[in-house]
Write an enzyme that holds these catalytic residues in place. Structure first.
Site, PDB file in Angstrom:
ATOM      1  N   CYS A   1      81.579  37.450  68.979  1.00  0.00           N
ATOM      2  CA  CYS A   1      81.360  36.002  69.073  1.00  0.00           C
ATOM      3  C   CYS A   1      82.704  35.283  68.990  1.00  0.00           C
ATOM      4  CB  CYS A   1      80.444  35.538  67.947  1.00  0.00           C
ATOM      5  SG  CYS A   1      80.329  33.757  67.820  1.00  0.00           S
TER       6      CYS A   1
ATOM      7  N   HIS B   1      76.925  24.942  67.845  1.00  0.00           N
ATOM      8  CA  HIS B   1      78.068  24.029  67.775  1.00  0.00           C
ATOM      9  C   HIS B   1      77.650  22.652  68.244  1.00  0.00           C
ATOM     10  CE1 HIS B   1      78.109  26.113  71.665  1.00  0.00           C
ATOM     11  NE2 HIS B   1      78.545  24.979  72.190  1.00  0.00           N
TER      12      HIS B   1
END
Ligand code: 5GP
Ligand code: ZN
Length: 115
Positions: free
Chosen positions: A4, A100
């Site tokens: 990630c 996010h």
């Protein structure tokens, strides 16, 4: 999460321009800004997207909200305003599978919700 990109940024394995950091949250400039100010606000815990928030993560969501306000003040757009976007799932075009929040500011946003 080994592959990630945002977990790598959190660990410092990929450099980033940090705007704010505490034990739970990191905010940093987007590498490909869609506005004069484009900050990404992320929890340090790897959560895929908004649909993966569990009740035990709701406290973290409160912190994220507080961080949005702090970042807006820090970059000087708390009065002028900003747009906050979180892409979730395939139709949204979410590319990075670590939740996010895009804080976009520094120009007049169009009526279309895009980034
Ligand atoms: P999404 O399309 O998943 O909502 O947004 C992912 C965002 O992450 C994009 O705006 C992209 O520019 C940003 N991004 C991807 N990789 C990196 C990186 O390595 N560093 C930074 N600072 N931003 C990144
Ligand atoms: Zn991650």
């Amino acid at each position: 999460m080994e592959d990630c990109v945002f977990c790598k940024i959190i660990k410092g394995e990929i450099p980033s321009e940090k705007v704010y950091e505490d034990e739970d949250i990191l905010a940093f400039n987007d590498i490909n800004p869609a506005a004069p100010i484009h900050v990404l606000i992320i929890p340090k815990k790897h959560i895929k997207n908004l649909m993966e928030f569990k009740p035990e993560d709701y406290k973290l969501m409160e912190k994220i909200l507080a961080t949005v306000q702090k970042v807006a003040q820090k970059v000087g757009v708390d009065e002028k305003g900003f747009r906050l976007i979180s892409n979730c799932g395939p139709d949204s075009g979410q590319e990075v599978m670590h939740v996010h929040f895009h804080l976009l500011a520094g120009r007049k946003m169009g009526p279309k919700i895009v980034h």
